[in-house]
Design an enzyme around this catalytic site. Structure first.
Site, mmCIF file in Angstrom:
data_model
loop_
_atom_site.group_PDB
_atom_site.id
_atom_site.type_symbol
_atom_site.label_atom_id
_atom_site.label_comp_id
_atom_site.label_asym_id
_atom_site.label_seq_id
_atom_site.Cartn_x
_atom_site.Cartn_y
_atom_site.Cartn_z
ATOM 1 N N CYS A 90 -14.791 -0.493 -5.962
ATOM 2 C CA CYS A 90 -16.063 -0.356 -5.260
ATOM 3 C C CYS A 90 -16.802 0.852 -5.823
ATOM 4 O O CYS A 90 -17.431 1.621 -5.103
ATOM 5 C CB CYS A 90 -15.869 -0.246 -3.756
ATOM 6 N N ASP B 245 0.852 -1.184 0.000
ATOM 7 C CA ASP B 245 0.000 0.000 0.000
ATOM 8 C C ASP B 245 0.884 1.229 0.000
ATOM 9 O O ASP B 245 1.937 1.253 0.647
ATOM 10 C CB ASP B 245 -0.937 0.027 1.206
#
Length: 805
Positions: free
Chosen positions: A339, A223
């Site tokens: 999403c 990340d």
């Protein structure tokens, strides 16, 4: 009795009313005179805004649902998202947890479900294997706030903290199921935080391996955000795995660590390394997105949403996906997911990937997988909106807007190639005809062209909220069937010309970035990386992060350093020991004296559980090593490669904390200064032959309850004597029916303890003790527990306080 029934009805009535108020926030009533402080301080409630005309116009125009479904679609988006969670399939209490859910909470929560108008309070997700994933008809806020759900809430908190369950949105569980991960696979999670999908991938890798063995595969969880990486580490720490590396890179620049063998040999590096570049069998590319699929969980998005959010992320999403494919092995699979419901972030990105990769990448049809998961096919046509205007084709986009609206956002992905070539010919003949060229390029046809993609985008999956009462999600499964084609930017003869016409096809900065990121990356040779170290150091400026908070808003406690040399008011200095600023180095532990002392103390045979070459630290000075981590064979190979390529990987966390330096206040020398950590115990337990006690149920429970027992106070006196016979230091207590050794397997229950001068104290967290006590209480009749000796009251804490160095 009457009062109890009345109180129960009152609670349920309050619960029913408050179900409708979970998305409300306090405000001061404007009708109340501010001078009346006593009244003005009482908050009234107003609903959080769940309306955005631009959102409705955008998605109606895109046709993501049929017109007759629109009202139902919008209605479900305005309702809070039901809480969902997964049971850890590798937990030794997996079956116990599922049994509690099925036989206890399904029944005990039924009254609340009926009061709220639902048929079931909780139920397994029908599409998730083995009843491991569960859906509740209560939002997370309802579970957290209401007294009638308090016991359920406490159960979820405790089991989540110890790693038996993971609280995760239902649709977020879907991508790893389509990735088809095997135990020997190298898996990359490119944008991994907060870590629920990473945890899921680790479960799959460990669950498919042989019992009692470590998988040959591994997961690299990456990340870009340093603080989110801390949350990722906290999440995955509960998995107790040695097959994980957490890194902190921009996903589009994730290093391939390709080793130039000829150059490496010149520098004395081994030429027969197990791997010479970092490539993966599976890649999960769950990219940053506008997130409007999470409206039910994050209602503030209603207020913030606009179509430009998706347009602004499109280029980054393409670059991330292309980098993921370049790191993927031929024959491997990659999941691209968001999403978001926006086709510019979804189908447009997949279409651009397929156009760039040609026949080397295919979009996989997975319509026969997980049949009980309701999903819809991907779109074949869509429009692009920019600053209030709709565009159906790139040729409709005015020249001054092409910096923000890219050709790759449209279904066909076609540019004005023929027009620009014609313009270039005219430009060569008549350099001054700028207005004629502009009219050719900017000509907008009378009838807008509705583009339809000729790619098989219907193989993509769209999960729509009102189909199964979830959030929204987009998933595409890609397979790399051959090496990616060579991408080279064609030189533009007009790029450096001062006479640029209005029809110039020079790319915008965003589009330029996409083009230059296409190529299969060729990593720098070893010496180039070393020379570039100084530049890399300048680019990385990480500050000490604030304390992370978990999903319940509770602060994640950092481990305290007892022997810290810093003063109370001093700020912690950013470590500079390793290559990467802000990151401690990863160092293989080569101190044979230290390793031999650990092996001898715990009776570990190296042939059964090799320690040499598998232990790493985050400190170059062996004398000050505080924690020792164990890494699997696959992680070891990646670390060796990373050293060979001048530490291109920026590693935030690696392996499993196995040993931790321990000092006791009673002083004196000990044969071994390192205790076994509770995280590492399940892995090393089968190989320990010394410093082991086998405890009957009564004494085992007393240890968990009182944390420390003086030797004379054991219920089983022989156990007390055996504890006295142990060497001062760490030991392991195994739950056993008798006093004889038991065969250790996945069901064995054991805890780390400390054998002090006068007592035995546990070395596990309070949450672990509580969870174990609850599991044991369910398994054991009350008559077997035994009574607590009065002297235990004097042993409520460790007899000899210890401190971790």
């Amino acid at each position: 009795m009457g009062r109890g029934r009345h109180r129960g009805r009152s609670q349920r009535k309050h619960f029913k009313e408050s179900r409708e108020n979970v998305w409300k926030r306090p405000r001061t009533d404007p009708t109340v005179d501010a001078s009346d402080n006593a009244v003005a301080d009482k908050p009234s409630w107003e609903p959080i805004l769940t309306d955005n005309p631009n959102f409705e116009e955008y998605y109606k125009e895109q046709g993501i649902v049929r017109a007759e479904e629109w009202d139902v679609f919008m209605e479900i988006l305005r309702k809070p998202l039901p809480a969902a969670f997964r049971v850890n399939s590798n937990s030794q209490f997996c079956d116990d947890i599922i049994s509690i859910l099925e036989n206890d909470f399904v029944k005990s929560l039924q009254a609340e479900a009926i009061e709220g108008g639902e048929l079931e309070a909780i139920k397994p997700l029908p599409w998730y294997p083995k009843n491991l994933a569960w859906h509740s008809n209560f939002s997370r806020k309802q579970i957290r706030k209401h007294k009638t759900l308090e016991r359920f809430h406490e159960f979820l908190k405790l089991e989540n903290e110890v790693g038996n369950i993971t609280r995760q949105e239902a649709v977020s569980m879907v991508p790893p199921l389509f990735l088809d991960v095997h135990p020997d696979h190298f898996v990359l999670d490119m944008c991994a935080a907060p870590g629920s999908k990473t945890f899921q991938l680790l479960e799959i890798i460990h669950g498919a391996s042989e019992p009692g063995t470590l998988p040959n595969g591994m997961v690299v969880a990456n990340d870009v955000d340093f603080q989110r990486s801390n949350l990722l580490i906290h999440q995955t720490k509960r998995m107790c795995t040695s097959n994980l590396i957490v890194t902190n890179h921009e996903g589009q620049q994730f290093p391939g660590c390709r080793l130039n063998k000829s150059r490496a040999s010149e520098k004395g590096l081994s030429e027969d390394m197990p791997i010479n570049q970092l490539s993966f069998d599976r890649v999960l590319c769950d990219v940053p997105c506008s997130g409007d699929g999470t409206l039910r969980k994050a209602p503030d998005i209603w207020r913030k949403w606009n179509s430009g959010m998706g347009n602004g992320l499109h280029s980054l999403q393409v670059i991330l996906a292309m980098r993921g494919l370049s790191l993927l092995k031929v024959g491997g699979k990659m999941i691209y997911s968001t999403c978001s419901m926006n086709p510019v972030e979804d189908e447009a990105v997949v279409a651009e990937i397929l156009r760039r990769c040609g026949d080397s990448v295919e979009l996989v049809d997975v319509s026969d997988k997980l049949p009980e998961l309701i999903r819809r096919p991907g779109l074949k046509t869509w429009k692009v909106r920019d600053k209030g205007a709709w565009f159906t084709s790139y040729k409709d986009v005015p020249q001054n807007r092409r910096g923000g609206v890219l050709v790759s956002m449209f279904p066909s992905g076609k540019n004005l190639k023929e027009t620009s070539e014609t313009t270039e010919e005219n430009e060569n003949e008549n350099v001054g005809c700028k207005e004629t060229d502009k009219s050719v390029v900017d000509a907008i046809p009378d009838e807008p062209v509705v583009e339809v993609s000729d790619l098989p985008l219907e193989r993509c999956m769209r999960i729509i909220p009102h189909d199964q009462n979830t959030g929204a999600f987009f998933i595409a499964v890609l397979r790399k069937v051959s090496p990616l084609p060579e991408f080279q930017e064609k030189p533009n003869p007009r790029k450096h010309s001062s006479n640029k016409t209005a029809d110039s096809t020079e790319k915008s900065p965003a589009e330029e970035a996409v083009v230059t990121a296409d190529a299969e990356p060729v990593e720098s040779p070893v010496e180039k990386v070393i020379e570039a170290d100084a530049d890399i150091e300048k680019d990385v400026s990480l500050v000490e992060p604030e304390k992370e908070k978990n999903t319940e808003g509770e602060t994640i406690k950092e481990e305290k350093e007892a022997n810290s040399s810093s003063h109370a008011g001093d700020k912690r200095k950013v470590p500079m020991q390793g290559k990467w600023k802000g990151f401690d180095p990863v160092v293989f532990l080569k101190d044979e004296t230290l390793i031999d002392s650990i092996k001898e103390f715990y009776g570990i045979r190296d042939e059964s559980f090799p320690l040499y070459g598998h232990l790493v630290t985050r400190n170059t000075d062996t004398s000050s090593v505080k924690r020792i981590y164990y890494v699997s064979k696959s992680v070891k190979e990646v670390l060796q490669l990373n050293f060979a390529v001048a530490q291109q990987l920026k590693i935030a966390s690696v392996g499993l904390k196995m040993f931790e330096r321990q000092t006791a206040k009673e002083g004196g020398s000990k044969p071994c200064s390192f205790r076994i950590s509770s995280e590492g115990l399940p892995v090393i337990l089968p190989y320990i032959t010394k410093q082991v006690l086998y405890s009957p149920m009564a004494d085992f429970k007393h240890l968990l309850e009182y944390k420390s027992i003086k030797f004379p106070d054991f219920v089983n006196k022989q156990l007390g004597q055996k504890a006295i016979d142990l060497v001062l230091g760490c030991c392991v207590v195994i739950l056993s029916d008798g006093e004889e050794p038991v065969k250790v397997d996945a069901s064995t229950i054991a805890i780390s303890c400390w054998r002090g001068k006068n007592s035995l104290g546990v070395m596990v967290t309070s949450a672990d003790c509580q969870e174990l006590l609850e599991r044991l209480a369910e398994r054991t009749p009350k008559t077997e527990v035994g009574s607590v000796n009065g002297s235990y009251g004097d042993s409520g804490g460790p007899a000899e306080p210890m401190e971790t160095a």
